[in-house]
Design a protein around this motif. Sequence first.
Motif, PDB file in Angstrom:
ATOM      1  N   GLU A 164     -10.230   0.246   0.129  1.00 57.62           N
ATOM      2  CA  GLU A 164      -9.342  -0.042   0.068  1.00 57.62           C
ATOM      3  C   GLU A 164      -8.932  -0.311  -1.726  1.00 57.62           C
ATOM      4  O   GLU A 164      -8.393   0.379  -2.499  1.00 57.62           O
ATOM      5  CB  GLU A 164      -7.520  -0.954   0.376  1.00 57.62           C
ATOM      6  N   LEU A 165      -9.507  -0.897  -1.996  1.00 62.73           N
ATOM      7  CA  LEU A 165      -9.826  -1.990  -3.640  1.00 62.73           C
ATOM      8  C   LEU A 165     -10.599  -0.578  -4.385  1.00 62.73           C
ATOM      9  O   LEU A 165     -10.449  -0.312  -5.191  1.00 62.73           O
ATOM     10  CB  LEU A 165     -10.592  -2.900  -3.321  1.00 62.73           C
ATOM     11  N   ALA A 166     -11.813   0.043  -3.624  1.00 61.55           N
ATOM     12  CA  ALA A 166     -12.369   0.890  -4.185  1.00 61.55           C
ATOM     13  C   ALA A 166     -12.005   2.387  -4.834  1.00 61.55           C
ATOM     14  O   ALA A 166     -12.294   2.903  -5.901  1.00 61.55           O
ATOM     15  CB  ALA A 166     -14.003   1.272  -3.056  1.00 61.55           C
ATOM     16  N   GLY A 167     -10.753   2.019  -3.862  1.00 62.76           N
ATOM     17  CA  GLY A 167      -9.601   3.589  -4.283  1.00 62.76           C
ATOM     18  C   GLY A 167      -8.530   3.273  -5.070  1.00 62.76           C
ATOM     19  O   GLY A 167      -7.820   4.250  -5.626  1.00 62.76           O
ATOM     20  N   GLN A 168      -8.433   2.162  -5.865  1.00 68.54           N
ATOM     21  CA  GLN A 168      -7.597   1.746  -6.563  1.00 68.54           C
ATOM     22  C   GLN A 168      -8.113   1.326  -8.509  1.00 68.54           C
ATOM     23  O   GLN A 168      -9.158   0.377  -8.020  1.00 68.54           O
ATOM     24  CB  GLN A 168      -6.866   0.425  -5.849  1.00 68.54           C
ATOM     25  N   THR A 169      -7.657   2.157  -8.962  1.00 68.88           N
ATOM     26  CA  THR A 169      -8.213   1.651 -10.111  1.00 68.88           C
ATOM     27  C   THR A 169      -7.991   0.606 -11.161  1.00 68.88           C
ATOM     28  O   THR A 169      -6.501   0.567 -11.297  1.00 68.88           O
ATOM     29  CB  THR A 169      -8.692   3.233 -11.127  1.00 68.88           C
ATOM     30  N   LEU A 170      -8.060  -0.175 -12.545  1.00 66.54           N
ATOM     31  CA  LEU A 170      -7.135  -0.529 -13.411  1.00 66.54           C
ATOM     32  C   LEU A 170      -6.241   0.482 -13.761  1.00 66.54           C
ATOM     33  O   LEU A 170      -4.874  -0.146 -13.821  1.00 66.54           O
ATOM     34  CB  LEU A 170      -8.167  -0.484 -14.318  1.00 66.54           C
TER      35      LEU A 170
END
Length: 161
Positions: free
Chosen positions: A128-134
């Motif tokens: 989930e965190l890897a799938g969200q960018t800045l």
Amino acid sequence: MRMSEGVEWALHSCLNLTWVEPGEARTAARLAAFYDLPAAYLNKQLQALARAGIVTSTPGPRGGFRLARPPERITVLDVVTAIEGPGDAFRCSGLLRNGPEGRDDVDYARSCHVSQTMRRAELAWRRELAGQTLADLRDDVERSHPGTPARTREWFARQRP
């Protein structure tokens, strides 16, 4: 799982850096002042981000921090890992080995159902965190609070260098 407050500080600081004009940098002191944070502690987080290649640090009177790559290429997991380190959040100690039926020849980290459950949960969290960018975060903020980029730039412009 509990992450350090440095993760929150780093993510917000990176988000603010997405709204900085190209070629400009912000000092740790100015980034810290935005949220009334201790500059020395935020600087440690920013240095960790620099070591991870998320921000760059430029010395001198017009120096400071800026994103090292486009926000589309920086994931939330990148920031979390830079601050917290790459290690697993859950560490199986092989507790079952100490139980009444424990054995020394068993890899409990692989066979224990508690360990397997925690590892699956951590993998889902990391995905989930890897799938969200800045860029995703920036876009979400801009959709729900359209004036934030301009207000952020104006706040920094009013501050002394």
